[in-house]
Design a protein around this motif. Structure first.
Motif, PDB file in Angstrom:
ATOM      1  N   THR A 194       0.663  -1.291  -0.082  1.00 44.35           N
ATOM      2  CA  THR A 194      -0.043  -0.070  -0.029  1.00 44.35           C
ATOM      3  C   THR A 194       0.856   1.370   0.059  1.00 44.35           C
ATOM      4  OG1 THR A 194      -0.246   0.008   2.461  1.00 44.35           O
ATOM      5  CG2 THR A 194      -1.952  -1.150   1.291  1.00 44.35           C
ATOM      6  N   TYR A 239       2.489   3.987   3.659  1.00 46.27           N
ATOM      7  CA  TYR A 239       2.696   5.449   4.284  1.00 46.27           C
ATOM      8  C   TYR A 239       1.893   5.449   5.770  1.00 46.27           C
ATOM      9  CZ  TYR A 239       3.446   6.285  -0.496  1.00 46.27           C
ATOM     10  OH  TYR A 239       3.903   6.383  -1.786  1.00 46.27           O
ATOM     11  N   ALA A 240       2.490   6.473   6.299  1.00 45.18           N
ATOM     12  CA  ALA A 240       1.834   6.695   7.892  1.00 45.18           C
ATOM     13  C   ALA A 240       0.203   6.625   7.711  1.00 45.18           C
ATOM     14  CB  ALA A 240       1.994   7.834   8.507  1.00 45.18           C
ATOM     15  N   LEU A 241      -0.434   7.062   6.728  1.00 44.04           N
ATOM     16  CA  LEU A 241      -1.853   7.288   6.847  1.00 44.04           C
ATOM     17  C   LEU A 241      -2.267   5.923   6.297  1.00 44.04           C
ATOM     18  CD1 LEU A 241      -2.144  10.678   5.164  1.00 44.04           C
ATOM     19  CD2 LEU A 241      -2.780  10.084   7.510  1.00 44.04           C
ATOM     20  N   TYR A 256      -4.765   3.990   1.941  1.00 42.20           N
ATOM     21  CA  TYR A 256      -4.480   3.280   0.492  1.00 42.20           C
ATOM     22  C   TYR A 256      -4.888   1.880   0.671  1.00 42.20           C
ATOM     23  CZ  TYR A 256      -2.470   7.269  -1.514  1.00 42.20           C
ATOM     24  OH  TYR A 256      -2.172   8.544  -2.144  1.00 42.20           O
ATOM     25  N   PHE A 266      -6.451   0.469  -2.312  1.00 45.05           N
ATOM     26  CA  PHE A 266      -5.762   0.632  -3.555  1.00 45.05           C
ATOM     27  C   PHE A 266      -4.656  -0.726  -3.482  1.00 45.05           C
ATOM     28  CE2 PHE A 266      -6.955   5.104  -2.643  1.00 45.05           C
ATOM     29  CZ  PHE A 266      -8.374   4.897  -3.452  1.00 45.05           C
ATOM     30  N   ARG A 306      -1.587  -3.368  -3.863  1.00 41.96           N
ATOM     31  CA  ARG A 306      -1.266  -3.975  -5.020  1.00 41.96           C
ATOM     32  C   ARG A 306      -0.990  -5.409  -4.621  1.00 41.96           C
ATOM     33  NH1 ARG A 306       3.904  -0.769  -7.099  1.00 41.96           N
ATOM     34  NH2 ARG A 306       4.209  -0.703  -4.828  1.00 41.96           N
ATOM     35  N   LEU A 364       7.218   2.443  -7.719  1.00 43.14           N
ATOM     36  CA  LEU A 364       6.534   3.395  -7.186  1.00 43.14           C
ATOM     37  C   LEU A 364       5.875   4.398  -8.255  1.00 43.14           C
ATOM     38  CD1 LEU A 364       5.017   5.094  -4.779  1.00 43.14           C
ATOM     39  CD2 LEU A 364       6.786   6.797  -5.096  1.00 43.14           C
ATOM     40  N   ILE A 365       6.714   4.684  -9.264  1.00 45.80           N
ATOM     41  CA  ILE A 365       6.201   5.464 -10.568  1.00 45.80           C
ATOM     42  C   ILE A 365       6.738   4.837 -11.716  1.00 45.80           C
ATOM     43  CG2 ILE A 365       7.016   7.592 -11.662  1.00 45.80           C
ATOM     44  CD1 ILE A 365       6.321   8.248  -9.022  1.00 45.80           C
ATOM     45  N   PRO A 366       5.854   4.508 -12.265  1.00 51.00           N
ATOM     46  CA  PRO A 366       5.986   3.478 -13.628  1.00 51.00           C
ATOM     47  C   PRO A 366       6.866   4.017 -14.511  1.00 51.00           C
ATOM     48  CG  PRO A 366       3.460   3.822 -13.215  1.00 51.00           C
ATOM     49  CD  PRO A 366       4.337   4.840 -12.544  1.00 51.00           C
ATOM     50  N   PHE A 379       5.788   6.701 -17.024  1.00 49.97           N
ATOM     51  CA  PHE A 379       5.401   7.956 -16.717  1.00 49.97           C
ATOM     52  C   PHE A 379       6.412   9.029 -16.699  1.00 49.97           C
ATOM     53  CE2 PHE A 379       1.499   8.729 -14.441  1.00 49.97           C
ATOM     54  CZ  PHE A 379       0.702   7.444 -14.474  1.00 49.97           C
ATOM     55  N   VAL A 437       7.304  14.772  -5.412  1.00 48.03           N
ATOM     56  CA  VAL A 437       6.912  13.645  -4.199  1.00 48.03           C
ATOM     57  C   VAL A 437       8.090  13.427  -3.378  1.00 48.03           C
ATOM     58  CG1 VAL A 437       6.918  10.891  -4.103  1.00 48.03           C
ATOM     59  CG2 VAL A 437       5.776  12.007  -6.191  1.00 48.03           C
ATOM     60  N   LEU A 465       7.241  13.798   0.592  1.00 49.90           N
ATOM     61  CA  LEU A 465       7.522  12.785   1.767  1.00 49.90           C
ATOM     62  C   LEU A 465       8.615  12.907   2.694  1.00 49.90           C
ATOM     63  CD1 LEU A 465       6.693   9.843   1.647  1.00 49.90           C
ATOM     64  CD2 LEU A 465       8.395   9.211  -0.062  1.00 49.90           C
ATOM     65  N   ALA A 504      -3.635   6.912  -6.921  1.00 50.04           N
ATOM     66  CA  ALA A 504      -3.408   5.539  -5.918  1.00 50.04           C
ATOM     67  C   ALA A 504      -4.653   4.691  -6.831  1.00 50.04           C
ATOM     68  CB  ALA A 504      -3.756   5.784  -4.527  1.00 50.04           C
ATOM     69  N   LEU A 560       1.060   4.373  -6.204  1.00 48.88           N
ATOM     70  CA  LEU A 560       0.672   4.814  -4.867  1.00 48.88           C
ATOM     71  C   LEU A 560       1.690   5.955  -4.414  1.00 48.88           C
ATOM     72  CD1 LEU A 560       0.470   1.080  -3.269  1.00 48.88           C
ATOM     73  CD2 LEU A 560      -1.414   2.427  -4.293  1.00 48.88           C
ATOM     74  N   TYR A 593       1.446  18.616  -5.773  1.00 47.89           N
ATOM     75  CA  TYR A 593       1.832  17.767  -6.568  1.00 47.89           C
ATOM     76  C   TYR A 593       1.613  18.297  -8.094  1.00 47.89           C
ATOM     77  CZ  TYR A 593       2.329  13.577  -3.537  1.00 47.89           C
ATOM     78  OH  TYR A 593       2.962  12.879  -2.628  1.00 47.89           O
TER      79      TYR A 593
END
Lengths: 861, 223
Positions: A468, A471-473, A476, A479, A481, A750-752, A755, A772, A776, B43, B48, B184
């Motif tokens: 996910t 992250y601290a939150l 996700y 979402f 994977r 993280l980033i495809p 992109f 990011v 972060l 996400a 993510l 962002y």
């Protein structure tokens, strides 16, 4: 590849070899070499082995000999193939270069055909057509030659248990080169997976000579759990076989008749002498350290090529078709000289080279030896090499490098700690293959040598990141994977995840490249700047590719060297850079961005040793000896462990020059941090330049007076505590750190890649990893990706570890010399000012300068 | 140093280093392209990105509001990255946003990312707002007196082989395009043809957001 040269038979007949191979050797008039038989014996004893051998020792045949013996004698050869017979792969061969895999396949097929063995050999690379890849999965060959990335892809498929279940041998070629990068991490994790699928698997590593063969040998076998290791079981390393008998290389330094330059990397002073060497030999490889050096030297050589010698250029940014043409001409023996970069460093066989010329700094002893090895195709003949230092400091470096070669001293870097971003990619790959339990995968991963010390918490963080984002939150979860099922096994959440894994596999993050095309100049036309202008002729001849960040620093009209000529930057349209031919004698914008590899710690220490020992100066050219003698009269020559700091005024500025000898990257980082501290001390620093040996910082404040009056304490200035808060503050805005982070973000998935990569409208993608990074860093500074980026920064572009070691070394050993003008030793780094990018200049200053233009314009001045 | 004077249709504005525009006479603060929940929007499509962008953007907004104490705030469109974005706001971010709206007028202008703004957010919703000679709308049309966003202008300056690229305001005195405010949000070079369509020439100025101060640079000088 297999170098089957006639040598004196080491044993008249070889009872170890099956009849069919003995006969084949005899028919060729060859005899197996001792290390080849030794490797076979290790294989028969069920041991994994590391073969250390110089170029030309028949390394590859040695690696495949156990396979050929086994396949020529077992019942595997019963007709039939594929799933029906349950026959998977027998041997995997992994090479860092796909060209090498293709080359080896061709060379293996010949002996197999001559012996009439029904052994199927195939390659699998990014270029292999889809139809053949599909067939390979159903009907695998006996021997598959491939790359670490393709192995990762195969392991992430459902076919992995079938393909690899019967795997007996894996041959890892150029292992010394693979293990120094993240590709080595990826390979180690793949290997660990293979050990689980095929416990009988044994590895053979092929390597050039390295500094620590024992640690390389650990790479080839599963590492023990700490519990087993403490019981005194030390069996977690492969056996080592060393091939002897190579003739010692003959290396000399060019004793130039010309005046030795104080600075620079072009070695233009020795151009005539280099040309002479090419003329006097059959085929000469001329190695330089960077693409732009190659460009410049090639251009200069052709300018004086009165004999029209066939001299070619080869480097990684040239158009592929052009490179292939050079390579082909080379194997056919049609070239007299090739100017090249490290793109020719690795194994592919380019035919008979009788001399290697290394222009510029050798950087490392082992690196130099591997390059020299390119000249040697017969073990019993000595390789010949000539080193051409481009400036006075490089004379010192060449001197100690030659001593190191003569002593056969190695300075390959120590094995890496496995990177967390690569682990993240692997964890996702594992889930794509089959569901896994975290406990099992953790145990498996730790059998890979680079990850042997991975903590459970670190592993769990990576799994959480893959799932996910970590992250601290917890927002996700939906979402995710990968998700845990009822049995606690992690599974891929949906098929799209598999697809994106396949598109992103690998650890090589290409610099964003732009195509360079040659068009006619539109100088005089009114349309300036870059962007979307239609005024220039589109199309134009393709010269090659260039890094996007280099072009971003240019304005239309700037000239630089590319494709062996000086060109003028015209415009950037989408991903095409348009340039025209310039008649200028010198390029306006220097494109030397420093070699990829800094001076090795080992050579640096030897250079310091050489400087400190006046008796050893006798081995140096007169000009250099004179230079050093002047320095000892005028200022001070640094002792082996001390660091000399000189301060002096020049024009209206004050300079501080120090000599850490730790390589450009560490010096750049040091420069950034020193500038911050000098700023705080109110010395008003303006900028700095660094080279491999020294660092010069200039300021408005009188640094000499500040030191004299005790307002600036050098011990405090160079205190290792600069690696604390100052480093933190600098990392927040460092472009190098952001680039490092971007690589981690891509490798970790993280980033495809798509992109950041190729698409046409990429300049309009409203998204950047820099943003990011900023977010972060502020909100979750201990995130696993930031940890991965920091680990990279320790050894990569920022070379923090080396800087830390240096600061510790010089603690209490700083000698200050207050001078009234520049010292002889400082001249080289001072000359870099204006030639190289100046650092330390804040973005605001640059913007302010552009704003000034507006004011001037308004005032009509 | 953190403010630059910028005049549009005869009205004097202050372009703030934070990327906001302040109209002192009206005590009006304008921000554009917040793109809240852009992280979680990615996400939903499997990328993510760290979910901290909304908190970051709102914290920046809170800082600039605290500095100017405006009576009224206009969010100039694309305040939310997608139509589901407001529903994904965390309770904390929702509370932070609501605290910013206390004691002042708040106008959400619809953008292409958020054409149908929900009514439960607090504040009014509009397609455009006209005050005196000035019209605030999301997508620029090039009309005189227009202040818009949408394009995310950024300026790049190169000197001695080194380039610096930053967000900026773009204005020719008759109209202006605001920088994007969201954590962002990237940008589009002011040398892109989209800006040529708005300003009809290179005769416009970039008010560039430096690290510590604003810089006023002719568009011609950017690349």
């Amino acid at each position: 590849m297999p170098k089957f040269h006639a040598v004196t038979p080491e044993s008249s007949d070889s009872p170890d070899l099956p009849e069919i191979l003995t006969r084949w050797f005899a028919r060729r008039g060859w005899a197996p070499r001792a290390h080849q038989l030794a490797l076979l014996a290790k294989a028969r004893a069920g041991r994994s082995a590391l073969l250390i051998a110089p170029t030309g020792a028949g390394k590859t045949l040695a690696g495949f000999l156990p396979t050929l013996v086994e396949l020529s004698t077992t019942s595997r050869l019963v007709a039939g193939a594929g799933r029906a017979t349950g026959k998977g792969l027998h041997t995997l061969y992994i090479s860092p270069l796909k060209a090498l895999a293709v080359d080896i396949a061709r060379n293996l097929e010949a002996p197999i055909a001559e012996m009439g063995l029904p052994i199927k050999v195939e390659t699998r690379t990014g270029d292999t057509p889809v139809s053949r890849r599909q067939r390979q999965r159903r009907y695998p060959p006996d021997i598959l030659l491939t790359t670490p990335e393709q192995l990762a892809l195969l392991l992430a498929s459902d076919d992995a248990p079938f393909l690899f279940g019967s795997l007996r041998r894996i041959v890892l070629d150029e292992l010394h080169a693979l293990v120094t990068s993240k590709r080595g991490d990826l390979l180690s994790l793949g290997l660990s997976r293979l050990w689980r699928i095929a416990p009988e698997l044994r590895a053979i590593g092929l390597s050039a000579t390295v500094a620590e063969p024992e640690s390389l040998a650990r790479f080839l076998v599963p590492q023990l759990s700490p519990a087993a290791a403490t019981k005194g079981d030390s069996g977690a390393a492969a056996d080592i076989v060393v091939a002897g008998g190579a003739a010692a290389p003959v290396v000399e330094m060019l004793d130039t008749r010309e005046r030795l330059p104080w600075a620079g990397h072009s070695a233009r002073h020795a151009l005539g002498e280099i040309y002479d060497l090419i003329r006097r030999n059959r085929t000469t490889l001329v190695f330089v350290n960077t693409r732009s050096q190659a460009e410049m030297l090639f251009q200069d050589l052709w300018r004086i090529n009165d004999d029209s010698l066939a001299i070619a250029l080869h480097h990684g940014s040239l158009d592929v078709a052009q490179r292939r043409k050079v390579e082909q001409a080379m194997t056919q023996g049609r070239l007299r000289g090739v100017v090249c970069t490290s793109s020719l460093d690795l194994g592919v066989d380019w035919g008979d080279v009788d001399l290697v010329v290394n222009v510029g700094a050798p950087k490392g002893a082992s690196r130099l030896m591997q390059r020299i090895g390119r000249a040697n195709h017969r073990l019993d003949e000595a390789s010949r090499a000539v080193l051409v230092p481009a400036n006075r400091f490089e004379v010192l470096e060449c001197r100690v490098a030659i001593d190191a070669v003569n002593e056969n001293a190695q300075d390959t870097p120590p094995l890496r700690l496995g990177a967390l971003d690569v682990l993240a990619q692997h964890v996702l790959g594992c889930a794509c293959g089959a569901p896994f339990l975290a406990d099992d995968l953790y145990a498996e991963v730790r059998r890979a040598a680079p990850y042997a010390d991975l903590s459970r918490a670190g592993f769990d963080d990576v799994v959480a990141f893959v799932a996910t984002g970590g992250y601290a939150l917890k927002s996700y979860e939906r979402f995710a994977r990968i998700r845990q099922d009822k049995e606690g096994r992690w599974r891929v959440a949906n098929p799209k995840v598999r697809q994106s894994y396949r598109l992103n596999v690998g650890t090589i993050v290409e610099e964003s490249m732009l195509k360079v095309r040659l068009v006619r100049s539109r100088q005089g036309s009114k349309i300036g700047g870059s962007g979307s202008t239609g005024a220039i002729a589109r199309g134009g001849r393709l010269l090659g590719e260039i890094e996007e960040y280099f072009i971003e620093g240019l304005v239309a009209g700037d000239t630089f060297v590319f494709g062996g000529e000086i060109v003028r930057y015209e415009a950037l349209v989408e991903d095409q850079v348009y340039v025209s031919r310039a008649n200028d004698a010198d390029a306006k914008v220097p494109s030397y961005t420093g070699g990829k590899f800094p001076l090795s710690t080992y050579l640096a220490a030897r250079v310091r040793g050489l400087l400190a020992d006046q008796h050893a100066w006798t081995g140096l050219p007169d000009q250099v000896r004179e230079w050093l003698s002047l320095q000892s009269c005028f200022s001070r020559v640094p002792g082996a462990r001390e660091m000399v700091v000189e301060t002096f005024p020049r024009a209206d500025k004050h300079y501080l020059v120090c000599y850490p000898f730790e390589g450009r990257l560490a010096h750049q980082t040091l420069g950034m941090l020193l500038t911050r501290r000098l700023e705080r001390a109110r010395a008003r620093p303006l900028g700095f330049v660094a080279n491999e040996y020294a660092l010069a910082v200039w300021s408005l404040g009188d640094v000499s007076a500040m030191i004299r009056q005790g307002r600036l304490d050098l011990d405090a200035l160079f205190d290792p505590d600069m690696l604390g808060d100052d480093l933190e503050a600098w990392l927040a805005e460092s472009a190098l750190m952001k680039r490092t982070f971007r690589n981690c973000a891509i490798i970790s998935g993280l980033i495809p890649r798509r992109f950041t990569g190729e698409e046409k409208s990429r300049r309009q993608v409203l998204f950047s990893t820099d943003l990011v990074y900023d977010v972060l860093r502020k909100h979750q500074p201990d995130h696993v990706l930031l940890r991965a980026a920091r680990a990279d920064a320790a050894t990569g572009l920022l070379d923090l570890r080396r800087l830390g070691d240096m600061l510790a070394r010089i603690g209490g050993r700083i000698t200050h010399k207050e001078l009234d003008r520049v010292s002889p030793l400082a001249v080289p780094v001072m000359l870099e000012i204006g030639r190289e990018a100046v650092y330390g200049e804040a973005s605001d200053e640059l913007l302010a300068e552009a704003a000034e233009d507006l004011v001037r314009e308004a005032m009509g001045t | 140093m953190h403010l630059a004077d910028m005049s549009v249709a005869g009205i004097g504005f202050a372009a703030d280093l934070a990327g906001a525009l302040y109209w002192d006479a009206e005590r009006l603060l304008v921000v554009s392209d917040l793109h809240l929940e852009k992280g979680s929007s990615f996400a939903t499509r499997g990328v993510l990105l760290p979910p901290h962008d909304t908190a970051e953007t709102l914290a920046r907004l809170a800082a600039v509001i605290a500095r100017h104490r405006p009576r009224r705030v206009i969010a100039l469109g694309d305040s939310f990255h997608d139509s589901g974005a407001h529903g994904r706001l965390s309770a904390r971010d929702r509370a932070a946003l609501s605290a910013l709206q206390d004691n002042r007028d708040w106008i959400w202008i619809a953008g292409n990312h958020d054409p149908d703004l929900p009514r439960d957010l607090g504040g009014a919703v509009a397609d455009e707002v006209a005050i005196g000679p000035i019209t605030f709308r999301h997508a620029p049309t090039g009309a005189e007196g227009e202040i818009a966003g949408h394009l995310h202008p950024k300026a790049r300056v190169s000197r001695r082989g080194r380039a610096v690229e930053r967000r900026c305001f773009a204005s020719d005195g008759a109209r202006a395009v605001m920088p994007s405010f969201g954590a962002y949000t990237g940008g589009l070079s002011i040398r892109d043809r989209a800006f040529a369509a708005i300003f009809r020439s290179l005769e416009f100025t970039a008010h560039v957001l430096g690290d510590r101060r604003m810089h006023t640079i002719a568009a011609e000088r950017c690349c």
